[in-house]
Design an enzyme around this catalytic site. Sequence first.
Site, mmCIF file in Angstrom:
data_model
loop_
_atom_site.group_PDB
_atom_site.id
_atom_site.type_symbol
_atom_site.label_atom_id
_atom_site.label_comp_id
_atom_site.label_asym_id
_atom_site.label_seq_id
_atom_site.Cartn_x
_atom_site.Cartn_y
_atom_site.Cartn_z
ATOM 1 N N ASP A 38 0.814 -1.222 0.000
ATOM 2 C CA ASP A 38 0.000 0.000 0.000
ATOM 3 C C ASP A 38 0.847 1.272 0.000
ATOM 4 O OD1 ASP A 38 1.014 -0.494 2.480
ATOM 5 O OD2 ASP A 38 -0.796 0.096 3.582
ATOM 6 N N HIS A 242 22.974 4.453 -18.113
ATOM 7 C CA HIS A 242 21.936 4.703 -17.108
ATOM 8 C C HIS A 242 22.277 4.015 -15.792
ATOM 9 C CE1 HIS A 242 19.023 5.529 -20.659
ATOM 10 N NE2 HIS A 242 19.732 6.589 -20.342
ATOM 11 N N ASP A 259 25.896 12.398 -12.962
ATOM 12 C CA ASP A 259 24.841 13.009 -13.774
ATOM 13 C C ASP A 259 23.648 13.171 -12.854
ATOM 14 O OD1 ASP A 259 22.841 13.701 -15.523
ATOM 15 O OD2 ASP A 259 23.340 12.199 -17.043
ATOM 16 N N ASP A 270 19.746 19.323 -15.549
ATOM 17 C CA ASP A 270 20.334 18.047 -15.993
ATOM 18 C C ASP A 270 21.821 18.304 -16.239
ATOM 19 O OD1 ASP A 270 20.862 15.576 -17.065
ATOM 20 O OD2 ASP A 270 19.674 15.866 -18.893
ATOM 21 N N HIS A 349 25.616 8.139 -27.663
ATOM 22 C CA HIS A 349 24.395 8.949 -27.534
ATOM 23 C C HIS A 349 24.511 10.286 -28.245
ATOM 24 C CE1 HIS A 349 26.312 11.546 -24.510
ATOM 25 N NE2 HIS A 349 26.721 10.453 -23.884
ATOM 26 N N HIS A 353 19.216 17.295 -25.846
ATOM 27 C CA HIS A 353 17.757 17.108 -25.843
ATOM 28 C C HIS A 353 17.157 18.364 -25.232
ATOM 29 C CE1 HIS A 353 17.998 16.220 -21.488
ATOM 30 N NE2 HIS A 353 19.017 15.425 -21.773
ATOM 31 N N HIS A 360 13.777 15.067 -20.291
ATOM 32 C CA HIS A 360 13.825 14.938 -21.753
ATOM 33 C C HIS A 360 12.561 15.618 -22.235
ATOM 34 C CE1 HIS A 360 16.581 11.163 -21.424
ATOM 35 N NE2 HIS A 360 17.200 12.272 -21.099
ATOM 36 N N GLU A 383 25.769 17.657 -24.001
ATOM 37 C CA GLU A 383 26.329 16.592 -23.170
ATOM 38 C C GLU A 383 27.151 15.559 -23.952
ATOM 39 O OE1 GLU A 383 23.338 13.784 -21.659
ATOM 40 O OE2 GLU A 383 21.804 15.192 -22.342
ATOM 41 N N TYR A 387 33.228 7.011 -23.805
ATOM 42 C CA TYR A 387 33.123 5.866 -22.888
ATOM 43 C C TYR A 387 33.970 4.728 -23.459
ATOM 44 C CZ TYR A 387 29.116 8.842 -22.107
ATOM 45 O OH TYR A 387 28.315 9.943 -21.899
ATOM 46 N N ARG A 407 31.580 12.337 -19.286
ATOM 47 C CA ARG A 407 30.540 13.167 -19.931
ATOM 48 C C ARG A 407 30.579 14.536 -19.254
ATOM 49 N NH1 ARG A 407 26.708 9.843 -19.704
ATOM 50 N NH2 ARG A 407 25.478 10.439 -17.883
ATOM 51 N N GLU A 409 28.065 17.783 -19.113
ATOM 52 C CA GLU A 409 26.716 18.193 -19.544
ATOM 53 C C GLU A 409 26.324 19.530 -18.935
ATOM 54 O OE1 GLU A 409 23.536 15.513 -18.320
ATOM 55 O OE2 GLU A 409 22.218 16.332 -19.875
#
Length: 455
Positions: A38, A242, A259, A270, A349, A353, A360, A383, A387, A407, A409
Site C-alpha cells: 500500500d 543509465h 549526472d 540536468d 548517444h 535534448h 527529456h 552533453e 566511454y 561526460r 553536460e
Amino acid sequence: MSISTADYKKRRNQLMSMMSPGSVALIPGASPARRNRDIQYLFRQDSDFFYLTGFSEPDALLLLAPGREHGQEILFCAERDVQAERWDGERLGPERATQNLGVDDAFPVTDMDDILPGLLESRARIYVTLGEYPDFDSRLLAWVADIRKREAGGAQTPGEFLELKHLLHELRLFKSAKEQQLMRKAAKITSIAHRRAMQVCEPGMLESQLEAELTYEFMSHGARSPAYPCIVGGGENACVMHYVDNTAVLKKNDLVLIDAGCEYQHYAADVTRTFPVSGKFSGAQQKLYDIVLRANEAAISQCLPGNYFNAPHEAAVRVIVEGLVALGLLEGAIDEIIAVQDYKAFCPHKTSHWLGIDVHDVGDYRIDTSWRDFEPGMVLTIEPGIYIPRDETTAHLPDRYRGIGIRIEDDVLITRQGCEVLTDDVPKQPAEIEALMAEPFIQASRVQPRRRSAR
Ligand code: GLY
Ligand code: MN
Ligand code: MN
C-alpha cells in the site's frame, strides 16, 4: 517568481486559440503509482496537465472546449472528504477549483463517466495524447461508445482524434521569462550540489555517499526531488549510460561521473561532471577529458538563434573523432569515420535534448524532415561523452584508456543574442576542478533551517 493562476489561464487560452473550431481537448492528470503493497511512489503530476493548471492532485482531468457557451475550461477533481484528507492531505475540491485555478467550472471526478459523453457529443474533433495512459484511453472509448449508441436519437459522435502534442508541446518548448527564472534556479541549486560533491569526494567513499551529498543540497534548497535518478558512477561504472546502482566504492585512481539535476517547482536541471576521485587527473584521464571538454565547448558555441538543432551535435562529434584519432583510439579519415559512425563505439548517444518540465522535454526536433532552428526561449542540454569500457570490444586498446567514462553536460538557454549557459557555476576546466577539490570543504551553502516563530 512562481507561475500565477493568470499565467496558467493564459496558457489554456493560447492552446484554445490554436485548436480548430468545434473541437475539445482532454488532458488527464497522473494517477499515483504503487511502489509495493500500500505504498505509493512520491506523486508527480503529469507534465502537460501541470503546465496548463499548476494543480498537483492526482486523478484529475482538464477539458478545454473553446467557444462553449457555458464555460470553456472544465476541471474534474477529487471531492473534499474529511476522513480521506486526514490520511492523504488537503484536497482543493471542485467548489474551490474555479476560484483557485481560474477554470470556468469544476466537477467531482466520480461524476466524470456521467458528464463526459455530454461534453464530447456534437464536438467534431477531440485533441488527446493517445497511448500515454491506457486506462484513460479505454475510458475515452467508452464515452465515445456511449454517444454512438444514441446516434439514432440524434447524438453526434466525434469524428476525429487529433494529436494534442503538436499544439501543446510547441507551447511548452518556448520558456517564458518566469519559466527561465525557475530553470535558472534549478540549475543554480544543481550547481551548488555538484560543487559540494567535488569538494567532499574522497577515495573509499561509496557512490551512494556522493548521491546523498547531492540530494542534501537539492532538498535543502527547496527542490522536492531529483529530476531523474542520480547517476554516480566510479571508474568503469561511468561507461553504463543509465547506471543508478550507486553502490560501489570510489577508488583513488578512478574518475567519477555524476549526472544529477534537481527538479525545482516542476522544472528540471540536468548536469554531468566527471572528476578524479583523488582530486588529480592522471595523464591518460586528462587527455580523454580534454577532448570531451573541447567537444562541449564547440557544441555550446553552436547554440545560436537561427542555427539548426543538430549543429551542436555535429560540432561535438567532429571534435571527438579528431581527438580519438589523435590518440590512436580510432583509425581512418575523419570524414569517413563520421560518415559511417564508427565513433559510436565510444560515444553512443546524441549531444542534446530539450529540457523543461520534463528532463527529456517535449517539442519537435525536426520540422518535416529538416532539423528545426534554435529560437530564443528554447532550453537544451549539451552533453558530449566518451566511454571506453574494459570489455572485449576494447581489448586492443592501450590499458591506460580503458575503464574510463567521461561526460560533461550543461544546460543552455537560447537567447536573442546567443545563449546563456545556466550551469556555468560548476567548474569543468581540469585546473578549476583540481583547485576546488584541493580547497578545504566549508559548508558555505548550508541552508539555515527557518526558526519557528515564537508562540
Ligand atoms: N540525465 C539524463 C540525460 O542526461 O539525458
Ligand atoms: Mn544528464
Ligand atoms: Mn541530458
